[in-house]
Design an enzyme around this catalytic site. Structure first.
Site, PDB file in Angstrom:
ATOM      1  N   LYS A 295       0.844  -1.218   0.000  1.00 11.47           N
ATOM      2  CA  LYS A 295       0.000   0.000   0.000  1.00 11.47           C
ATOM      3  C   LYS A 295       0.867   1.252   0.000  1.00 11.47           C
ATOM      4  O   LYS A 295       0.779   2.112   0.883  1.00 11.47           O
ATOM      5  CB  LYS A 295      -0.960   0.000   1.181  1.00 11.47           C
ATOM      6  CG  LYS A 295      -1.976  -1.144   1.120  1.00 11.47           C
ATOM      7  CD  LYS A 295      -3.105  -0.966   2.103  1.00 11.47           C
ATOM      8  CE  LYS A 295      -4.157  -2.037   1.991  1.00 11.47           C
ATOM      9  NZ  LYS A 295      -3.746  -3.374   2.434  1.00 11.47           N
ATOM     10  N   ASP A 298       3.328   7.382  -1.139  1.00 10.82           N
ATOM     11  CA  ASP A 298       4.184   8.567  -0.985  1.00 10.82           C
ATOM     12  C   ASP A 298       4.530   9.167  -2.351  1.00 10.82           C
ATOM     13  O   ASP A 298       4.074   8.672  -3.386  1.00 10.82           O
ATOM     14  CB  ASP A 298       5.450   8.170  -0.208  1.00 10.82           C
ATOM     15  CG  ASP A 298       5.891   9.284   0.734  1.00 10.82           C
ATOM     16  OD1 ASP A 298       5.897  10.451   0.279  1.00 10.82           O
ATOM     17  OD2 ASP A 298       6.243   8.985   1.884  1.00 10.82           O
ATOM     18  N   GLY A 434      -8.453 -13.898   3.673  1.00 10.37           N
ATOM     19  CA  GLY A 434      -7.439 -14.037   4.727  1.00 10.37           C
ATOM     20  C   GLY A 434      -7.914 -14.938   5.842  1.00 10.37           C
ATOM     21  O   GLY A 434      -7.840 -16.167   5.765  1.00 10.37           O
TER      22      GLY A 434
END
Ligand code: S5P
Length: 464
Positions: A295, A298, A434
C-alpha cells in the site's frame, strides 16, 4: 489406419522393442529397451504411428489452436499429423538462439492460445513437463498431451499434478499382451517386464526453478490470466501471518489452489532475502503470483526507495504490489521506473476502494481519478483493489478483499461478503481471502472450498 496389433508387431520386427538385459542411463538394469527413433527409417510405420495418434487426438475432443512435438523423436510424428490433418504446428527449441530473435518457440501463436503436446514415449513425464513449462512461460495454455506409448511408470499421475491430461495410443501392458499372443515373447518375459515396471515407478521430478525464472518473460497481466484459467482458481490467499517460515509451509499446502499469495512483509518477524527467495521459488513451482500488500502512498522519489531498498527490496521478489493513488500519477511513475531495473515482469494493483467501514475512498471523483490513472499507465497497472466493477472492459483485474463465507465483519471495521456476492455484487475477478482460511481448522481444505466456490461463481457470472 491398420490394426494396432499389426503395428506393435511391425515395431517389434524393426527392434523398437527389445527384450533382454539393458543398462539404462540411470544405471538400472532393464529387461526391456524401447527406442522409437528407429521409425524414421520406415516411412509406413512412421505414418501409421502418426495416424493412430491423430485418432486419439480426435477422440479426446480437446479443442486447440496448435500442436507442439517434443524434440526429437516426436517432431516427425507431429509434422505428419500437422501436414496431413491441416493443424498448425509449433516447435520448441531446446536452446534459445543466441542470434537474431532469440525465440524459444518457432511458429505463430497468440497469448492464451491452446496448444497440445505430442510425445513418443512417456516414462516420468519430465520431457512433456519441460516442454509445457516453456510454452506456458510464453503465455500458451497447455492442458493435454498425446503420447504414442506409455511405459506406465506413473507418468500419467505426474502430468496430472502439473494439470496436463495424458492421452495415449498404447500402454506397455497392451504391447506385452499383443507380443505374447503372437508368440513373440514368453509369458515369463512379459511378467518380468511387468515386475520391473511396478518396481520402478517414478515420482514427479522437481522443477528446475532456474530455467523457469529465466524463461518467464510474458507480461504479468497475461501470466495472471493464464494461471487463473489453467488452475481454475481466482483465489488470492492473504497470508497475514507474522512468521515467514510458517507462510512458506502454508504456501506448499495451498499453492495448487491459489492464483496469488498476498503478504505484508513488514509484519514478518523473521524476514530475510533467503527465505523470501524460497517463497518465490515455490510460487514459480506451484504457479501462483506473489503480491506484496505494501500500500505505497508517498511521492515518486520516496516510493522508488521503498520499493527497491531497505530490508525488504520488494522489487526483487514481488510480482505485484498494492499502491494508493492518493499522491497522483507520480507514484505509479516512480514504481514503474524502478521496476525497469529488474529482468522480470512487474506490475501493480491500484487501491480504488477499501473494504473497511467509513473508508474515505467512498468518493466517486476519487475513484474516477484512480481509473484514469490506471488507463494511462496500463502497462504497469494491471488491476484494482476494489469493491465494485470500475471499468466495462476486462483489461483490469478487479481484486476484492473482505470475503468470508460465514462472518459479517471484525471489531475493527472490516466488512465481509461471500465469494458469490463479491463476484456478483462487487464485480470481483479475484477474491482476496485471509482469516476465513487462516483461522479454519484445515487450511488446505478450506482454501480448496474457496477456490471451487469462487471459480464456479466467476465462470457463471463473468461467463468466461
Ligand atoms: O480494502 C482493503 C484492501 C486490502 S488489500 N481491505 C482489506 O482487507 N485489504 C487486505 O486484505 C487487508 O490488509 C488484509 O490483508 C486482507 C483481508 O484479510 P481478512 O482476514 O479480513 O480476509
Amino acid at each position: 489406419m491398420g490394426d494396432l496389433a499389426d503395428l506393435v508387431l511391425q515395431l517389434y520386427d524393426i527392434e523398437a522393442f527389445k527384450f533382454g538385459s539393458f543398462k539404462l542411463k540411470t544405471g538400472l538394469q532393464s529387461p526391456i529397451y524401447i527406442d522409437l527413433r528407429v521409425i524414421i527409417s520406415y516411412p509406413d510405420i512412421l505414418r501409421s504411428v502418426a495416424v493412430h495418434m491423430n485418432e486419439i487426438l480426435k477422440r479426446s475432443n480437446v479443442s486447440f489452436d496448435s500442436i507442439c512435438g517434443v524434440p526429437y523423436t516426436a517432431l516427425p510424428i507431429a509434422s505428419i499429423i500437422c501436414a496431413d490433418y491441416k493443424r498448425p504446428m509449433l516447435i520448441r527449441r531446446k536452446e534459445a538462439k543466441n542470434y537474431g530473435t532469440k525465440k524459444l518457440i518457432e511458429g505463430k501463436f497468440q497469448i492464451n492460445d491452446r496448444c497440445i503436446i505430442i510425445e513418443d514415449i512417456v516414462t516420468s513425464g519430465s520431457s512433456v513437463i519441460e516442454t509445457a513449462d516453456s510454452l506456458r512461460a510464453e503465455g500458451l495454455q497447455i492442458t493435454d498431451a498425446i503420447v504414442f506409448f506409455d511405459r506406465e511408470q506413473n507418468g500419467e499421475n505426474n502430468l496430472q499434478k502439473r494439470n496436463i491430461r495424458l492421452h495415449r495410443v498404447l500402454k506397455i501392458s497392451e504391447v506385452l499382451g499383443y507380443l505374447v499372443q503372437h508368440g513373440k515373447i514368453s509369458e515369463e518375459i512379459s511378467e518380468n517386464v511387468k515386475e520391473f515396471i511396478n518396481q520402478n515407478q517414478t515420482q514427479l521430478p522437481t522443477l528446475n526453478i532456474e530455467i523457469e525464472n529465466k524463461t518467464i518473460s510474458i507480461p504479468i497481466r497475461q501470466r495472471f490470466q493464464t494461471i487463473m484459467k489453467e488452475k481454475r482458481s481466482n483465489l488470492c490467499l492473504s497470508a497475514d501471518l507474522t512468521n515467514l517460515d510458517e507462510i512458506i509451509k502454508l504456501s506448499k499446502q495451498v499453492g495448487s489452489n491459489i492464483c496469488m499469495l498476498k503478504i505484508h512483509s513488514d509484519i514478518l518477524t523473521d524476514f530475510s532475502m533467503d527465505k523470501i527467495q524460497q517463497l518465490k521459488d515455490i510460487s514459480r513451482k506451484l504457479n501462483f503470483l506473489l503480491l506484496e500488500d505494501r500500500k505505497f502512498a508517498d511521492i515518486g522519489n520516496t516510493v522508488k526507495l521503498q520499493y527497491t531498498k531497505g530490508l525488504f527490496r520488494i522489487v526483487e521478489w514481488a510480482d505485484l504490489v498494492t499502491v494508493h493513488a492518493l499522491p497522483g500519477e507520480c507514484i505509479v511513475q516512480g514504481l514503474e521506473q524502478s521496476a525497469q531495473s529488474i529482468n522480470e515482469p512487474r506490475g501493480c494493483l491500484l487501491i480504488a476502494q477499501m473494504s473497511s467501514k467509513g473508508a474515505f475512498t467512498d468518493n466517486e471523483d476519487y475513484v474516477k481519478g484512480v481509473v484514469e490513472c490506471a488507463k494511462k499507465y496500463s502497462d504497469f497497472v494491471i488491476g484494482f483493489i476494489s469493491q465494485s466493477r470500475l471499468t466495462t472492459t476486462d483489461e483490469f483485474l478487479h481484486c476484492t478483499p473482505g470475503v468470508h463465507l460465514n462472518n459479517t465483519g471484525d471489531q475493527l471495521g472490516q466488512q465481509y461478503v461471500t465469494p458469490r456476492q463479491a463476484i456478483d455484487e462487487r464485480g470481483a475477478d479475484i477474491l482476496i481471502v485471509g482469516r476465513a482460511i487462516l483461522d479454519s481448522i484445515n487450511r488446505a481444505k478450506t482454501a480448496e472450498e474457496y477456490q471451487q466456490q469462487g471459480y464456479q461463481a466467476y465462470e457463471e457470472i463473468r461467463k468466461i
